[in-house]
Write a protein that holds these residues in place. Structure first.
Motif, PDB file in Angstrom:
ATOM      1  N   ARG A 378      10.379   2.860  12.740  1.00  0.00           N
ATOM      2  CA  ARG A 378       9.841   4.154  12.320  1.00  0.00           C
ATOM      3  C   ARG A 378      10.654   4.675  11.140  1.00  0.00           C
ATOM      4  NH1 ARG A 378       8.610   7.352  18.030  1.00  0.00           N
ATOM      5  NH2 ARG A 378       7.091   5.834  18.869  1.00  0.00           N
ATOM      6  N   PRO A 379      10.448   4.116   9.964  1.00  0.00           N
ATOM      7  CA  PRO A 379      11.240   4.533   8.793  1.00  0.00           C
ATOM      8  C   PRO A 379      10.850   5.925   8.327  1.00  0.00           C
ATOM      9  CG  PRO A 379       9.520   3.000   8.134  1.00  0.00           C
ATOM     10  CD  PRO A 379       9.486   3.044   9.634  1.00  0.00           C
ATOM     11  N   TYR A 380      11.749   6.538   7.580  1.00  0.00           N
ATOM     12  CA  TYR A 380      11.463   7.858   7.025  1.00  0.00           C
ATOM     13  C   TYR A 380      10.446   7.736   5.896  1.00  0.00           C
ATOM     14  CZ  TYR A 380      14.977   6.360   3.570  1.00  0.00           C
ATOM     15  OH  TYR A 380      15.668   5.665   2.624  1.00  0.00           O
ATOM     16  N   PHE A 381       9.921   8.877   5.448  1.00  0.00           N
ATOM     17  CA  PHE A 381       8.797   8.872   4.513  1.00  0.00           C
ATOM     18  C   PHE A 381       9.136   8.173   3.201  1.00  0.00           C
ATOM     19  CE2 PHE A 381       6.689  10.878   0.852  1.00  0.00           C
ATOM     20  CZ  PHE A 381       5.374  10.543   1.140  1.00  0.00           C
ATOM     21  N   GLY A 382      10.305   8.454   2.624  1.00  0.00           N
ATOM     22  CA  GLY A 382      10.679   7.857   1.347  1.00  0.00           C
ATOM     23  C   GLY A 382      10.724   6.342   1.417  1.00  0.00           C
ATOM     24  N   PHE A 383      11.276   5.809   2.508  1.00  0.00           N
ATOM     25  CA  PHE A 383      11.335   4.363   2.680  1.00  0.00           C
ATOM     26  C   PHE A 383       9.924   3.785   2.800  1.00  0.00           C
ATOM     27  CE2 PHE A 383      11.518   0.477   5.110  1.00  0.00           C
ATOM     28  CZ  PHE A 383      12.648  -0.168   4.628  1.00  0.00           C
ATOM     29  N   ARG A 384       9.099   4.435   3.582  1.00  0.00           N
ATOM     30  CA  ARG A 384       7.727   3.955   3.779  1.00  0.00           C
ATOM     31  C   ARG A 384       6.951   4.016   2.462  1.00  0.00           C
ATOM     32  NH1 ARG A 384       4.305   0.974   4.595  1.00  0.00           N
ATOM     33  NH2 ARG A 384       2.457   1.237   5.877  1.00  0.00           N
ATOM     34  N   LEU A 385       7.203   5.050   1.640  1.00  0.00           N
ATOM     35  CA  LEU A 385       6.526   5.162   0.349  1.00  0.00           C
ATOM     36  C   LEU A 385       6.897   3.998  -0.563  1.00  0.00           C
ATOM     37  CD1 LEU A 385       4.791   6.794  -1.649  1.00  0.00           C
ATOM     38  CD2 LEU A 385       6.884   8.023  -2.314  1.00  0.00           C
ATOM     39  N   VAL A 386       8.196   3.671  -0.621  1.00  0.00           N
ATOM     40  CA  VAL A 386       8.627   2.543  -1.458  1.00  0.00           C
ATOM     41  C   VAL A 386       8.001   1.251  -0.950  1.00  0.00           C
ATOM     42  CG1 VAL A 386      10.611   1.161  -2.169  1.00  0.00           C
ATOM     43  CG2 VAL A 386      10.776   3.656  -2.167  1.00  0.00           C
ATOM     44  N   GLU A 387       7.988   1.057   0.358  1.00  0.00           N
ATOM     45  CA  GLU A 387       7.411  -0.161   0.921  1.00  0.00           C
ATOM     46  C   GLU A 387       5.911  -0.255   0.619  1.00  0.00           C
ATOM     47  OE1 GLU A 387       8.873  -2.479   4.782  1.00  0.00           O
ATOM     48  OE2 GLU A 387       7.884  -0.576   5.222  1.00  0.00           O
ATOM     49  N   TRP A 388       5.248   0.888   0.708  1.00  0.00           N
ATOM     50  CA  TRP A 388       3.800   0.933   0.418  1.00  0.00           C
ATOM     51  C   TRP A 388       3.528   0.590  -1.046  1.00  0.00           C
ATOM     52  CZ3 TRP A 388       1.145   5.008  -2.402  1.00  0.00           C
ATOM     53  CH2 TRP A 388      -0.251   4.902  -2.347  1.00  0.00           C
ATOM     54  N   LEU A 389       4.329   1.161  -1.953  1.00  0.00           N
ATOM     55  CA  LEU A 389       4.156   0.877  -3.370  1.00  0.00           C
ATOM     56  C   LEU A 389       4.502  -0.573  -3.701  1.00  0.00           C
ATOM     57  CD1 LEU A 389       5.549   4.158  -4.982  1.00  0.00           C
ATOM     58  CD2 LEU A 389       3.189   3.333  -5.042  1.00  0.00           C
ATOM     59  N   ASN A 390       5.492  -1.130  -3.010  1.00  0.00           N
ATOM     60  CA  ASN A 390       5.834  -2.542  -3.226  1.00  0.00           C
ATOM     61  C   ASN A 390       4.645  -3.438  -2.904  1.00  0.00           C
ATOM     62  OD1 ASN A 390       8.410  -2.040  -4.102  1.00  0.00           O
ATOM     63  ND2 ASN A 390       9.409  -2.576  -2.168  1.00  0.00           N
ATOM     64  N   ILE A 391       4.036  -3.195  -1.750  1.00  0.00           N
ATOM     65  CA  ILE A 391       2.874  -4.010  -1.379  1.00  0.00           C
ATOM     66  C   ILE A 391       1.726  -3.759  -2.357  1.00  0.00           C
ATOM     67  CG2 ILE A 391       1.176  -4.488   0.426  1.00  0.00           C
ATOM     68  CD1 ILE A 391       3.297  -3.466   2.455  1.00  0.00           C
ATOM     69  N   GLY A 392       1.503  -2.480  -2.686  1.00  0.00           N
ATOM     70  CA  GLY A 392       0.377  -2.136  -3.538  1.00  0.00           C
ATOM     71  C   GLY A 392       0.503  -2.651  -4.950  1.00  0.00           C
ATOM     72  N   VAL A 393       1.709  -2.685  -5.495  1.00  0.00           N
ATOM     73  CA  VAL A 393       1.899  -3.103  -6.887  1.00  0.00           C
ATOM     74  C   VAL A 393       2.336  -4.565  -6.981  1.00  0.00           C
ATOM     75  CG1 VAL A 393       3.176  -2.682  -9.020  1.00  0.00           C
ATOM     76  CG2 VAL A 393       2.431  -0.751  -7.619  1.00  0.00           C
ATOM     77  N   VAL A 394       3.418  -4.928  -6.302  1.00  0.00           N
ATOM     78  CA  VAL A 394       3.921  -6.305  -6.390  1.00  0.00           C
ATOM     79  C   VAL A 394       2.917  -7.283  -5.778  1.00  0.00           C
ATOM     80  CG1 VAL A 394       5.805  -7.861  -5.759  1.00  0.00           C
ATOM     81  CG2 VAL A 394       6.294  -5.484  -6.353  1.00  0.00           C
ATOM     82  N   GLY A 395       2.236  -6.858  -4.724  1.00  0.00           N
ATOM     83  CA  GLY A 395       1.200  -7.699  -4.145  1.00  0.00           C
ATOM     84  C   GLY A 395      -0.184  -7.429  -4.723  1.00  0.00           C
ATOM     85  N   GLY A 396      -0.481  -6.159  -4.983  1.00  0.00           N
ATOM     86  CA  GLY A 396      -1.842  -5.783  -5.373  1.00  0.00           C
ATOM     87  C   GLY A 396      -2.213  -6.111  -6.794  1.00  0.00           C
ATOM     88  N   PHE A 397      -1.280  -5.975  -7.737  1.00  0.00           N
ATOM     89  CA  PHE A 397      -1.634  -6.238  -9.133  1.00  0.00           C
ATOM     90  C   PHE A 397      -2.006  -7.709  -9.364  1.00  0.00           C
ATOM     91  CE2 PHE A 397      -0.202  -6.690 -13.720  1.00  0.00           C
ATOM     92  CZ  PHE A 397      -1.370  -6.172 -14.241  1.00  0.00           C
ATOM     93  N   PRO A 398      -1.233  -8.679  -8.862  1.00  0.00           N
ATOM     94  CA  PRO A 398      -1.672 -10.079  -9.017  1.00  0.00           C
ATOM     95  C   PRO A 398      -3.015 -10.361  -8.346  1.00  0.00           C
ATOM     96  CG  PRO A 398       0.667  -9.995  -8.490  1.00  0.00           C
ATOM     97  CD  PRO A 398       0.136  -8.611  -8.307  1.00  0.00           C
ATOM     98  N   LEU A 399      -3.260  -9.737  -7.191  1.00  0.00           N
ATOM     99  CA  LEU A 399      -4.564  -9.920  -6.555  1.00  0.00           C
ATOM    100  C   LEU A 399      -5.675  -9.360  -7.443  1.00  0.00           C
ATOM    101  CD1 LEU A 399      -6.390 -10.691  -4.211  1.00  0.00           C
ATOM    102  CD2 LEU A 399      -5.888  -8.467  -3.170  1.00  0.00           C
ATOM    103  N   GLY A 400      -5.429  -8.189  -8.040  1.00  0.00           N
ATOM    104  CA  GLY A 400      -6.419  -7.622  -8.939  1.00  0.00           C
ATOM    105  C   GLY A 400      -6.708  -8.536 -10.125  1.00  0.00           C
ATOM    106  N   ILE A 401      -5.684  -9.193 -10.649  1.00  0.00           N
ATOM    107  CA  ILE A 401      -5.879 -10.125 -11.764  1.00  0.00           C
ATOM    108  C   ILE A 401      -6.740 -11.303 -11.325  1.00  0.00           C
ATOM    109  CG2 ILE A 401      -4.688 -11.762 -13.274  1.00  0.00           C
ATOM    110  CD1 ILE A 401      -2.349  -9.762 -13.344  1.00  0.00           C
ATOM    111  N   ALA A 402      -6.461 -11.839 -10.133  1.00  0.00           N
ATOM    112  CA  ALA A 402      -7.276 -12.940  -9.622  1.00  0.00           C
ATOM    113  C   ALA A 402      -8.732 -12.515  -9.462  1.00  0.00           C
ATOM    114  CB  ALA A 402      -6.709 -13.425  -8.280  1.00  0.00           C
ATOM    115  N   VAL A 403      -8.955 -11.290  -8.982  1.00  0.00           N
ATOM    116  CA  VAL A 403     -10.324 -10.776  -8.834  1.00  0.00           C
ATOM    117  C   VAL A 403     -10.976 -10.602 -10.205  1.00  0.00           C
ATOM    118  CG1 VAL A 403     -11.670  -8.777  -8.086  1.00  0.00           C
ATOM    119  CG2 VAL A 403      -9.889  -9.710  -6.598  1.00  0.00           C
TER     120      VAL A 403
END
Length: 535
Positions: A378-403
């Motif tokens: 149960r991480p605090y909000f700031g930690f969860r925000l960074v983790e969410w952005l990591n998945i969304g950008v580091v994972g999401g941008f390459p997926l968007g390029i493939a699409v």
């Protein structure tokens, strides 16, 4: 991580961590898009599979002149980018003579064309091609250009700070380069981060600093303001051109452009890159030919201007000053247009290393801090925000390029606004990853995103072999190593993403080892290294 008051290395570690984090997601986008832009000419061709490779340039130049003479005989200006075996034919642009009382149209597409290898206008799918990645890496998208360039400039400054502070922080940086501990959680992430950072360290410093140079007039405008009355005065110095002439309204056939290009190349001692024709078809016509940027380091390429009727040389650009040569060389180093096939591959691989460095650094920030959380589940909000952005950008941008690449292949060819919809689909896929990251556990979201990216990329070469005549087998058979290399690279990255997705999905968290930090801190007065280990 200690605060800024804990000694030089501790303060630099603090600076490295936070300068890399706060704008790290922008840096990741810039690095990935910029890395793809090293092959923008190849992607321009790959995303237009209808185009054959240009083997002979003369028919293309003749076809461009013939097309423009029929389509825009009374235009104010023609512009032709000269083709080579890497480019997607000859790109044509023309500017109609302005009509008094009518506003100038921006973003128009009815004044552009492509001449294929056969010298005829090519009917190709509408796409931004590799130009999209080139523009996105400094203009971003869906936002005013000036804001985007300020944001990218600030991110580049943060990158330079992160690199320099990282060198100070890691006193055993070159030793750590040869250390790779597998399945060790934080240590494994740190080893991988250090390896890609040191492997291409000179490139990272060069590409970051020269990237700032490209934005110098925006970020540090004081020298321009102090020495020039306006932007036009500066442009006249940096980009000199022949004196403009008035239209005579006497129709005269234009000189053969191919012959003028041959003469210019003889004078340059190098290939020509572009042709600009002012007042085509008029007795006062002028033809300006510039040297290809692929033939020299500096982007300040020389040019020659000819009389458009007689073909006589009437003007040549003066030798640039030292400041202009330096700036041109810096920008040339950044863009890498001068690079041959081997050096271009080195640029690309170093760009990949930089992308991994930024992405792994962002992930490392959460990996290092998770074990310190009171309740890691149960991480605090700031930690969860960074983790969410990591998945969304580091994972999401390459997926968007493939699409985006799949949209280029699957969207209807006659679709209105097709080029824009390729990009819209990319951002829609990216937004979907952000939604998945918000609704699913981090491990599950990473596995889905990485696995889907790998599957899409790995399947593209197979689709090209089946649905187009530009597949990897056909390209190799024609000696077209550029298109074959793009397909091969997509397959390699697709398989790599699948392997990483499998490892992330099968990862089991190790029990957290509790250490007596009080005892270590007591010894820290005698050994600063112990304090660092405790942190």
């Amino acid at each position: 991580m200690s605060g800024p008051g804990g000694g030089l290395r501790q303060s630099q570690a603090f600076l490295h961590s936070w300068s890399g984090l706060l704008l790290g997601w922008v840096l990741f986008i810039v690095f990935v898009a910029g890395t793809l832009a090293f092959y923008r000419d190849g992607l321009n061709r790959w995303m237009r599979p209808e185009l054959a490779r240009v083997e002979q340039r003369a028919p293309v130049i003749a076809g461009a002149q013939r097309f423009l003479a029929g389509r825009a005989p009374d235009a104010k200006n023609w512009f032709i980018t000269l083709p080579n075996t890497s480019t997607a034919g000859a790109q044509l642009f023309w500017q109609p003579e302005p009509v008094e009382g009518q506003p100038r149209r921006r973003g128009r597409r009815d004044n552009q064309a492509i001449i294929g290898a056969d010298g005829e206008p090519a009917v190709v799918r509408e796409t931004r091609g590799g130009e999209f990645f080139y523009r996105m890496h400094f203009d971003l998208h869906y936002m005013p250009v000036i804001w985007a360039r300020w944001l990218v400039g600030l991110a580049a400054m943060a990158m330079l700070v992160a690199i320099l502070s990282g060198i100070v922080t890691h006193k055993k940086i070159f030793k750590d380069f040869f250390t790779m501990r597998r399945d060790r959680g934080q240590r494994s992430w740190l080893d991988g981060h250090n390896a890609v950072a040191v492997l291409a360290l000179p490139f990272h410093l060069m590409i970051t600093y020269t990237g700032l140079v490209t934005l110098m007039a925006l970020l540090m405008p004081w020298a321009v303001v102090a020495n020039y009355t306006d932007d036009q005065a500066l442009s006249d110095v940096l980009f000199p051109f022949a004196e403009q002439v008035e239209r005579s309204n006497t129709r005269v056939p234009l000189h053969d452009l191919d012959r003028l290009v041959e003469d210019a190349e003889r004078r340059f001692g190098a290939p020509a890159g572009a042709v600009s024709v002012d007042l085509p078809g008029d007795a006062a016509a002028r033809v300006t030919i510039s040297r290809a940027p692929t033939s020299m380091l500096s982007t300040r390429t020389p040019s020659l201007t000819y009389d458009g009727v007689s073909g006589a040389l009437v003007w040549e650009s003066p030798a640039p000053g030292g400041a202009a040569v330096t700036a041109g060389a810096m920008i040339g180093l950044h863009a890498g247009r001068f690079a041959d096939d081997g050096l271009r591959l080195v640029y690309f691989l170093c760009g990949v290393a930089g992308s991994i460095m930024v992405g792994s650094g962002l992930v490392l920030w959460t990996v290092k801090r998770r074990a310190r959380l009171p309740d890691p589940a149960r991480p605090y909000f700031g930690f969860r925000l960074v983790e969410w952005l990591n998945i969304g950008v580091v994972g999401g941008f390459p997926l968007g390029i493939a699409v985006l690449f799949w949209a280029n292949r699957l969207l209807p060819l006659g679709m209105k606004g097709r080029a824009d919809w390729e990009i819209h689909v990319m951002f829609m896929a990216w937004a979907a990853v952000l939604l998945v990251a918000a609704l699913r556990s981090p491990k599950r979201a990473w596995t889905i995103t990485l696995g889907l990216t790998g599957a899409l990329l790995a399947a593209l070469p197979a689709y090209n072999m089946i649905a187009t005549d530009r597949g990897i087998g056909a390209a190799l058979g024609q000696g077209d190593h550029l298109l074959a290399g793009i397909d091969a690279m997509m397959l390699v990255f697709g398989l790599a993403y699948l392997v990483v997705a499998r490892r992330v999905g099968g990862h089991r968290a190790q029990p957290t080892r509790v250490r007596d930090k009080t005892r270590v801190r007591d010894k820290a007065h005698r050994s600063p290294a112990a304090l660092e280990a405790a942190e």
